[in-house]
Scaffold this motif. Structure first.
Motif, short mmCIF file in Angstrom:
data_model
loop_
_atom_site.label_atom_id
_atom_site.label_comp_id
_atom_site.label_asym_id
_atom_site.label_seq_id
_atom_site.Cartn_x
_atom_site.Cartn_y
_atom_site.Cartn_z
N ILE A 112 -6.03 -0.19 5.67
CA ILE A 112 -4.65 -0.52 5.98
C ILE A 112 -3.78 0.74 5.92
O ILE A 112 -4.18 1.77 5.40
N GLU A 113 -2.59 0.61 6.48
CA GLU A 113 -1.70 1.78 6.59
C GLU A 113 -0.63 1.75 5.51
O GLU A 113 -0.37 0.72 4.89
N GLU A 114 -0.02 2.89 5.32
CA GLU A 114 1.08 3.04 4.35
C GLU A 114 2.14 1.94 4.59
O GLU A 114 2.54 1.67 5.73
N GLY A 115 2.56 1.31 3.50
CA GLY A 115 3.61 0.29 3.61
C GLY A 115 3.11 -1.12 3.89
O GLY A 115 3.91 -2.07 3.89
N TYR A 116 1.80 -1.27 4.12
CA TYR A 116 1.24 -2.61 4.37
C TYR A 116 1.48 -3.48 3.14
O TYR A 116 1.16 -3.11 2.01
N TRP A 152 13.64 -5.47 -4.17
CA TRP A 152 12.23 -5.13 -4.40
C TRP A 152 12.13 -3.78 -5.10
O TRP A 152 12.90 -2.88 -4.81
N LYS A 153 11.16 -3.67 -5.98
CA LYS A 153 10.95 -2.40 -6.70
C LYS A 153 9.45 -2.20 -6.90
O LYS A 153 8.77 -3.07 -7.44
N LYS A 154 8.94 -1.06 -6.47
CA LYS A 154 7.50 -0.78 -6.65
C LYS A 154 7.19 -0.47 -8.10
O LYS A 154 7.91 0.31 -8.75
N PHE A 155 6.11 -1.06 -8.60
CA PHE A 155 5.60 -0.66 -9.91
C PHE A 155 4.90 0.68 -9.72
O PHE A 155 4.44 0.99 -8.63
N THR A 156 4.82 1.46 -10.77
CA THR A 156 4.23 2.80 -10.62
C THR A 156 2.71 2.79 -10.71
O THR A 156 2.03 3.52 -9.98
N PHE A 166 0.86 -1.19 0.00
CA PHE A 166 0.00 0.00 0.00
C PHE A 166 0.90 1.24 0.00
O PHE A 166 1.72 1.43 0.89
N SER A 167 0.76 2.05 -1.06
CA SER A 167 1.64 3.20 -1.21
C SER A 167 0.86 4.41 -1.73
O SER A 167 0.23 4.35 -2.79
N GLU A 168 0.85 5.47 -0.93
CA GLU A 168 0.21 6.73 -1.31
C GLU A 168 -1.25 6.53 -1.76
O GLU A 168 -1.67 6.99 -2.82
N GLY A 169 -1.99 5.81 -0.93
CA GLY A 169 -3.44 5.73 -1.14
C GLY A 169 -3.93 4.59 -2.01
O GLY A 169 -5.13 4.43 -2.22
#
Length: 363
Positions: free
Chosen positions: A199-203, A181-185, A162-165
């Protein structure tokens, strides 16, 4: 070329990170170097982990009783039969109960494991070895019992965070000679699997889309019968518990667990727990009925595992069996971590394995 080189080249050729499910698939199932295709000893005391059939013959004997109830002159099909121990246990007990199926089919991707299964079953049951048949594809119009013990946890899963909403997929990149690890946009779009709320940021958690497709494929080849899924997992409220904020990813190497899939690539098992609520939903969507869901402990107790202890006259053997049963049923061991789910198609009998407990309403 090593498996590490093959995966890093896949990322390079892709020009961007690959999904964790792609990484997991290569690490476990690459045709030459994947964990499940290697010559390494995977199961038992000399391997990386111990499964329930490796723990005690009583596991397979008890499971055979559930098979007997619903076989109805059908056959048995086991997915990913490990060392072949479970097949031998079930066939031995069904023989004792005068309920042997004509065929015990096994679908196994690993040539090394297939050879091991052949050796183990032939050694224990030479007189009925001809009933066992290895398949390379799903049969058609199958009637009987399908068994999948610790299969779902090894189906490659996606990881999301979970990242930025919103949820985004966590991919795998290769930078400075290291996997990371790399987040997809782009936001992760739900595809048939549930997502957690509130849930919270980073979950971070896992979503297993492939297992949903696998359940559908089961429904399509079964004309009539029961599917028994045995695996470690939980319902979605527990799976997506706020405190489980780093998912369920686990790796096993020499009986030690870690959450790092980027070490010992090809030499360690990589698993994720099963979200049984998703499995139930996809099963019902496919057309199955859920015939029961409970802990492994209550399933084995419902089928009378303790009677095997009482039947044993030799005191030394009975003490040894009692220790094995504890491992299978105690909450601190396998008893509550592992669950059993039964799916039925054109099968109305009430299954004995869920007499003492049925948690279907929790799903």
């Amino acid at each position: 070329m090593s498996l590490q080189d093959i995966i890093s080249k896949t990322i390079k050729d892709n020009n961007k990170p690959i999904g964790f499910d792609v990484f997991m698939n290569l690490a476990l199932y690459h045709s030459e170097f994947g964990y499940y295709r290697s010559n390494k000893t995977l199961f038992g005391r000399h391997g990386d982990f111990i499964t329930a059939p490796e723990t005690s013959d009583l596991f397979g004997y008890t499971l055979a009783r559930q098979c007997k109830q619903v076989l109805n002159s059908g056959d048995i099909l086991e997915f990913g039969a490990g060392s072949g121990v479970l097949a031998a246990q079930i066939l031995f007990e069904l023989g004792r109960l005068s309920s042997l199926p004509d065929k015990y089919y096994i679908i196994e991707l690993s040539a090394q494991l297939k050879n091991k299964q052949m050796q183990n079953i032939k050694k224990v049951l030479p007189e009925i070895f001809n009933r066992v048949e290895w398949l390379t594809e799903l049969p058609k119009d199958f009637k009987g019992v399908v068994i999948a013990n610790e299969v779902l946890d090894a189906i490659p899963a996606k990881r999301i965070t979970f990242s930025e909403g919103c949820f985004v997929e966590l991919g795998v990149d290769f930078q400075n000679e290291n996997f990371q690890w790399k987040k997809f946009t782009q936001p992760y779009m739900r595809t048939g699997a549930s997502l957690p709320d509130l849930i919270e940021e980073g979950y971070t958690t896992e979503i297993n889309v492939q297992s949903i497709a696998w359940i559908k494929s089961l429904y399509d080849f079964i004309s009539e019968g029961t599917v028994l899924l045995i695996d470690y997992g939980m319902d979605k409220s527990e799976y997506f518990h706020p405190q489980r904020n780093d998912g369920t990813l686990k790796c096993f190497f020499n009986h030690e667990s870690s959450d790092d899939p980027f070490c010992n690539i090809g030499y360690q098992d990589i698993t994720t727990s099963v979200n049984f609520s998703d499995i139930a939903e996809s099963a019902v969507d496919a057309g199955f009925e859920i015939s029961g869901y409970c802990t492994q402990a209550m399933f084995l107790i419902s089928l009378g595992i303790e009677k095997c202890l009482l039947d044993e006259k030799d005191n030394k053997i009975r003490i040894k069996l009692a220790q094995e049963v504890k491992q299978l049923v105690l909450p601190g061991a396998m008893g509550e971590v592992f669950k059993v789910m039964a799916l039925s198609k054109k099968q109305s009998v009430k299954l004995d394995g869920f007499k003492e407990q049925d948690l279907t309403n929790k799903l």
